[in-house]
Scaffold this motif. Structure first.
Motif, mmCIF file in Angstrom:
data_model
loop_
_atom_site.group_PDB
_atom_site.id
_atom_site.type_symbol
_atom_site.label_atom_id
_atom_site.label_comp_id
_atom_site.label_asym_id
_atom_site.label_seq_id
_atom_site.Cartn_x
_atom_site.Cartn_y
_atom_site.Cartn_z
ATOM 1 N N VAL A 188 35.751 44.160 43.005
ATOM 2 C CA VAL A 188 36.867 43.220 42.936
ATOM 3 C C VAL A 188 37.038 42.527 44.281
ATOM 4 N N SER A 189 37.657 41.346 44.226
ATOM 5 C CA SER A 189 38.129 40.673 45.427
ATOM 6 C C SER A 189 39.643 40.721 45.425
ATOM 7 N N TYR A 190 40.209 40.975 46.595
ATOM 8 C CA TYR A 190 41.666 40.981 46.683
ATOM 9 C C TYR A 190 42.102 40.249 47.940
ATOM 10 N N GLN A 191 43.274 39.654 47.839
ATOM 11 C CA GLN A 191 43.802 38.821 48.905
ATOM 12 C C GLN A 191 44.813 39.598 49.728
ATOM 13 N N ARG A 192 44.726 39.433 51.052
ATOM 14 C CA ARG A 192 45.628 40.108 51.956
ATOM 15 C C ARG A 192 46.758 39.159 52.379
ATOM 16 N N PRO A 193 47.827 39.669 52.974
ATOM 17 C CA PRO A 193 48.972 38.826 53.327
ATOM 18 C C PRO A 193 48.637 37.641 54.216
ATOM 19 N N ASP A 194 47.606 37.768 55.065
ATOM 20 C CA ASP A 194 47.256 36.661 55.958
ATOM 21 C C ASP A 194 46.374 35.619 55.284
ATOM 22 N N GLY A 195 46.131 35.788 53.978
ATOM 23 C CA GLY A 195 45.315 34.836 53.243
ATOM 24 C C GLY A 195 43.847 35.179 53.195
ATOM 25 N N SER A 196 43.439 36.179 53.952
ATOM 26 C CA SER A 196 42.033 36.575 53.931
ATOM 27 C C SER A 196 41.702 37.303 52.636
ATOM 28 N N THR A 197 40.426 37.307 52.287
ATOM 29 C CA THR A 197 39.955 37.956 51.057
ATOM 30 C C THR A 197 38.994 39.076 51.409
ATOM 31 N N GLU A 198 39.193 40.225 50.786
ATOM 32 C CA GLU A 198 38.317 41.361 50.972
ATOM 33 C C GLU A 198 37.724 41.763 49.634
ATOM 34 N N GLN A 199 36.562 42.403 49.703
ATOM 35 C CA GLN A 199 35.867 42.830 48.487
ATOM 36 C C GLN A 199 35.662 44.341 48.515
ATOM 37 N N LEU A 200 35.725 44.917 47.341
ATOM 38 C CA LEU A 200 35.604 46.368 47.209
ATOM 39 C C LEU A 200 34.762 46.682 45.987
ATOM 40 N N GLY A 201 33.704 47.445 46.162
ATOM 41 C CA GLY A 201 32.866 47.828 45.044
ATOM 42 C C GLY A 201 33.433 49.026 44.302
ATOM 43 N N CYS A 202 33.008 49.228 43.060
ATOM 44 C CA CYS A 202 33.500 50.352 42.257
ATOM 45 C C CYS A 202 32.479 50.741 41.208
ATOM 46 N N ASP A 203 32.595 51.981 40.747
ATOM 47 C CA ASP A 203 31.799 52.456 39.622
ATOM 48 C C ASP A 203 32.545 52.281 38.302
ATOM 49 N N ALA A 204 33.876 52.264 38.378
ATOM 50 C CA ALA A 204 34.705 52.032 37.194
ATOM 51 C C ALA A 204 35.998 51.377 37.654
ATOM 52 N N LEU A 205 36.621 50.640 36.737
ATOM 53 C CA LEU A 205 37.845 49.907 37.060
ATOM 54 C C LEU A 205 38.883 50.163 35.976
ATOM 55 N N ILE A 206 40.118 50.453 36.407
ATOM 56 C CA ILE A 206 41.241 50.584 35.473
ATOM 57 C C ILE A 206 42.238 49.467 35.761
ATOM 58 N N LEU A 207 42.580 48.706 34.741
ATOM 59 C CA LEU A 207 43.612 47.679 34.844
ATOM 60 C C LEU A 207 44.937 48.315 34.448
ATOM 61 N N ALA A 208 45.826 48.449 35.423
ATOM 62 C CA ALA A 208 47.146 49.041 35.193
ATOM 63 C C ALA A 208 48.214 48.094 35.737
ATOM 64 N N CYS A 209 47.949 46.792 35.593
ATOM 65 C CA CYS A 209 48.776 45.769 36.237
ATOM 66 C C CYS A 209 49.812 45.160 35.295
ATOM 67 N N ASN A 210 50.188 45.873 34.279
ATOM 68 C CA ASN A 210 51.265 45.530 33.362
ATOM 69 C C ASN A 210 51.008 44.264 32.573
ATOM 70 N N GLY A 211 52.088 43.671 32.038
ATOM 71 C CA GLY A 211 51.957 42.629 31.028
ATOM 72 C C GLY A 211 52.114 41.220 31.547
ATOM 73 N N TYR A 212 52.665 40.337 30.700
ATOM 74 C CA TYR A 212 52.709 38.911 31.012
ATOM 75 C C TYR A 212 54.104 38.325 30.850
ATOM 76 N N GLY A 213 55.122 39.195 30.935
ATOM 77 C CA GLY A 213 56.484 38.708 30.757
ATOM 78 C C GLY A 213 56.912 37.696 31.790
ATOM 79 N N GLY A 214 56.315 37.741 32.993
ATOM 80 C CA GLY A 214 56.677 36.808 34.041
ATOM 81 C C GLY A 214 55.856 35.546 34.064
ATOM 82 N N ASN A 215 55.021 35.346 33.052
ATOM 83 C CA ASN A 215 54.181 34.147 32.965
ATOM 84 C C ASN A 215 54.720 33.246 31.862
ATOM 85 N N PRO A 216 55.486 32.204 32.199
ATOM 86 C CA PRO A 216 56.116 31.361 31.166
ATOM 87 C C PRO A 216 55.120 30.747 30.191
#
Length: 466
Positions: free
Chosen positions: A183-211
């Motif tokens: 995955v790529s993820y963004q840090r507070p200063d706007g920089s982007t970091e990458q992290l490799g994985c063997d498996a990924l779990i999406l636990a980032c909830n739903g879409y109630g805040g997306n009109p």
């Protein structure tokens, strides 16, 4: 912007962690704890500076069947009874295998969190929420989601589960076989970091805040107040669409017909289950208040000005003082007290004759035992008496219940019902157990999917990584 890139096999990651979990709410934290219990290293990536999620804003009640907490109080419950309750409430629209898996694992997961991680669960007593045939709500002493999150974060720290905050995941990097490589993820200063994985779990909830997603999938709540976590922007859904994942029950959501207004404090539905009623601005009832608080959101919003009044008495007031949210509402002046019905009508600016007529009708129904035109029966022992209490409320959207279709251990499925090689989901990111609309939601369904599916997905992903 939630994106999927098929360059996963071409990236040389500076760091690879066996299991990466996106989202630091209850689902993500429990998944990480479950992976560590299998000896697999995991990391949680959380977009906010402090992990909160929808759990933080909930009452923190997790339903479970057959726990020692129930047995200690003489409550006979079982996974089969709990599963039947869930399926009955959602008119058997949910995946019965998922329901059975969550109900079947619920007691073990609650006791594991209590015994291994010190979560101070206790059983909520005194009343049943709509749809539940047994008392099975497990909570922490203050009965708030804030406290449950604090307990889980303490457990994560004690267990050595790293939670990287202010790490907003923007891109999933997959290969041509749809295996997530990192995955790529963004840090507070706007920089982007990458992290490799063997498996990924999406636990980032739903879409109630997306009109846009709400307007597309839940148009009846497009104009409703959203009383959920602002981070619920639907990234899991958007990533899933890019991967051709299967999405199910996208019109399902949890609403609530009892949000104090304008104070915006959640008022427990125990008010209704113990004998309270809701009146509209015309001084009349408009529904069966025992049908469920989720579907009640749309009913309240359908009343003049989208407003109703919770009306109850001192007996119920005393019982509700055990809830911190209710105490907060009282301290802000949301709870009003009146010595007579006429005083109540005058104080709330309701037609007094309509209010008196409503109470006369209720009294008659208590005497005859008949159901009213909405299907509610009024038990004489729950009759309301002076002084009367009232809270002005509105309906609100709390969180969505549809999402990525998963197997009983959290594996994400594609549109051909085939599992992705190493992608898992739980909580609000995954299809829940509330069926296809708003009426199938039963209290605790959200945290059941978050906590129990989080544990199941964390264990399954860990087994794959081991």
């Amino acid at each position: 912007m939630a994106m999927v890139s098929l360059d996963g096999a071409d990236i040389e990651y500076e760091l690879t962690i066996p299991l990466v979990i996106v989202g630091g709410g209850a689902c993500g934290l429990v998944a990480g704890l479950a992976a560590l219990s299998r000896g697999v290293e995991a990391v949680v990536l959380e977009r906010d500076s402090t992990p909160r999620g929808s759990t933080f804003m909930s009452s923190g009640f997790v339903p479970a069947a057959g726990t020692r907490f129930q047995r200690a109080l003489g409550i006979a419950d079982s996974p089969a009874i709990m599963a039947n309750d869930i399926l009955t409430k959602n008119e058997r629209q949910a995946d019965p295998d998922i329901v059975a898996a969550l109900a079947g694992a619920s007691a073990e997961v609650i006791e594991w969190l209590a015994d291994e991680h010190g979560i101070p669960f206790e059983l909520v007593q005194g009343f049943l929420y709509p749809g539940h045939s047994q008392m099975r709500m497990h909570c922490t002493p203050r009965r708030t989601g804030e406290e449950l999150m604090a307990c889980l974060l303490n457990a994560a720290e004690s267990a050595g589960l790293p939670v990287l905050t202010e790490a907003k995941v923007t891109t999933l990097h997959a290969d041509q076989e749809r295996r997530i490589r990192g995955v790529s993820y963004q840090r507070p200063d706007g920089s982007t970091e990458q992290l490799g994985c063997d498996a990924l779990i999406l636990a980032c909830n739903g879409y109630g805040g997306n009109p846009d997603l709400i307007a597309e999938h839940v148009p009846e709540m497009a104009s409703a107040l959203y009383y959920g976590h602002e981070g619920n922007q639907g990234e899991a859904v958007l990533w899933g669409q890019s991967l051709d994942a299967s999405l199910k029950d996208m019109a399902a959501y949890q609403g609530h017909g009892s949000l104090a207004w304008p104070h915006q404090t959640l008022i427990s539905w125990a008010v209704m289950m113990q004998g309270g009623i809701q009146l509209n601005l015309e001084g009349r009832r408009f529904s069966n208040e025992h049908g469920g608080y989720s579907e009640q959101a749309a009913r309240v919003l359908g009343q003049p000005e989208g407003i109703a009044f919770n009306v109850f008495d001192g007996r119920i007031h005393a019982q509700c003082l055990q809830f911190e949210d209710y105490r907060n509402a009282e301290s802000t002046g949301a709870v009003k007290t009146f010595e007579t019905l006429d005083a109540l009508a005058d104080g709330l600016d309701l037609p007094p004759e309509a209010v008196r007529d409503t109470f006369r009708e209720i009294q008659a129904l208590q005497e005859t035992g008949e159901a009213d035109r909405f299907g509610r029966r009024f038990a004489p022992e729950l009759a309301l008496s002076a002084p009367y209490y009232a809270i002005r409320v509105t309906g609100a959207l709390f969180h969505t219940q549809g999402g990525l279709e998963v197997t009983t251990d959290g594996r994400v499925l594609d549109r051909d019902s085939q599992p992705f090689p190493n992608l898992y989901a739980g909580g609000g990111a995954a299809r829940g157990v509330s069926g296809a609309g708003n009426s199938g939601y039963m209290s605790g369904n959200g945290l059941l999917s978050a906590v129990v599916m989080g544990a199941l997905a964390g264990r399954a992903a860990a087994n794959q990584c081991a």
